[in-house]
Design an enzyme around this catalytic site. Structure first.
Site, PDB file in Angstrom:
ATOM      1  N   SER A  16     -66.308  18.285 -77.823  1.00  0.00           N
ATOM      2  CA  SER A  16     -67.711  18.373 -78.170  1.00  0.00           C
ATOM      3  C   SER A  16     -68.396  17.222 -77.676  1.00  0.00           C
ATOM      4  O   SER A  16     -67.913  16.289 -77.511  1.00  0.00           O
ATOM      5  CB  SER A  16     -67.682  18.129 -79.637  1.00  0.00           C
ATOM      6  OG  SER A  16     -68.871  18.286 -80.210  1.00  0.00           O
ATOM      7  N   TYR A  57     -66.159  14.522 -88.360  1.00  0.00           N
ATOM      8  CA  TYR A  57     -66.110  15.375 -87.339  1.00  0.00           C
ATOM      9  C   TYR A  57     -65.921  14.859 -85.930  1.00  0.00           C
ATOM     10  O   TYR A  57     -65.278  15.050 -85.148  1.00  0.00           O
ATOM     11  CB  TYR A  57     -67.444  16.219 -87.355  1.00  0.00           C
ATOM     12  CG  TYR A  57     -67.323  17.395 -86.275  1.00  0.00           C
ATOM     13  CD1 TYR A  57     -66.266  18.513 -86.241  1.00  0.00           C
ATOM     14  CD2 TYR A  57     -68.141  17.055 -85.181  1.00  0.00           C
ATOM     15  CE1 TYR A  57     -66.669  19.343 -85.041  1.00  0.00           C
ATOM     16  CE2 TYR A  57     -68.210  18.312 -83.951  1.00  0.00           C
ATOM     17  CZ  TYR A  57     -67.339  19.256 -84.159  1.00  0.00           C
ATOM     18  OH  TYR A  57     -67.626  20.167 -83.228  1.00  0.00           O
TER      19      TYR A  57
END
Length: 244
Positions: free
Chosen positions: A142, A155
């Protein structure tokens, strides 16, 4: 239809989003795709779609948080097809909240799916690829592996860890290719479950406005796979132009 250049490609988290888009792209390219996820009804529907469109595919129920489930998935494909060419560790969850909200169950879930699930995939596939002397492991990271936002600390931590794991594995590898694909905002279901409701709603709005289609990520994955065995696309970071 498959061809002599077709590859056997395993995709985790294949029931929606990037995983489903990647399955469609790679099946259209003539590869045999094997789809894994917990939502087997969606997998069955997607496999039917791919076959109607002339591709070849099958599926298996998969929980990446279970080492035995991942091992059974990978070894089952190897037993049926005699080899594994590519593993795409795509399964992921993103439950956004501030750290002081102490949503510890969701922290555990992100660690279990995003990081431990990737490790389970590597542990299952790497020995088989090494024994064959070739293979390709693609981990979906990501853009959150390159910056930290206040509402995404845990996250981001999991994606930083996936980035570190992928780079370390790449440095160890000569016969197995290793690629990290790190998308920014993408149209998917990632923001639809868990997390602080207000923060998740803001993330959904941002993804709707600024996100790129999952097909764009699928195209990047297909590009990395299509390179010769002697060429390793190490890292792809991609965002929509709107995200900046």
């Amino acid at each position: 239809m498959t061809s002599p250049s077709s590859k056997i490609i395993l995709i985790t988290g294949a029931s929606s989003g990037i995983g489903a888009a990647t399955a469609r792209r790679l099946a259209a390219d003539g590869h045999h795709v094997v789809l894994g996820a917990r939502r087997v009804d969606r997998l069955a529907a997607l496999v039917d779609e791919l076959r109607r469109d002339g591709g070849t595919a099958d599926y298996q129920e998969l929980d990446v948080t279970s080492r035995n489930s991942v091992l059974g998935f990978v070894e089952g494909v190897h037993d049926r097809h005699g080899r594994i060419d590519v593993l795409i560790n795509n399964a992921g969850v993103m439950a956004l909240s501030t750290v002081d909200s102490l949503r510890t169950d969701e922290w555990d879930q992100m660690i279990d799916v995003n990081l431990r699930g990737t490790l389970h995939g590597v542990a299952a596939a790497l020995p088989l690829m090494r024994a064959r002397g070739k293979g390709h492991i693609i981990n979906i990271g990501s853009s959150a592996a390159y910056r930290v936002d206040a509402t995404a600390a845990v996250y981001c931590a999991t994606k930083y860890a996936v980035r570190a794991l992928t780079e370390g594995l790449r440095q160890e590898s000569r016969d197995v290719r290793v690629t990290l694909v790190s998308p920014g905002y993408t149209h998917s279901e990632l923001t639809q479950r868990g997390g602080d409701p207000q923060i998740q709603a803001a993330a959904r709005a941002a993804a709707d406005e600024l996100g790129m289609p999952a097909t764009a990520v699928a195209d990047a994955i297909a590009h990395a796979i299509a390179q010769p065995d002697t060429v390793d696309v190490n890292e792809i970071i991609m965002r929509s132009t709107a995200q900046g």
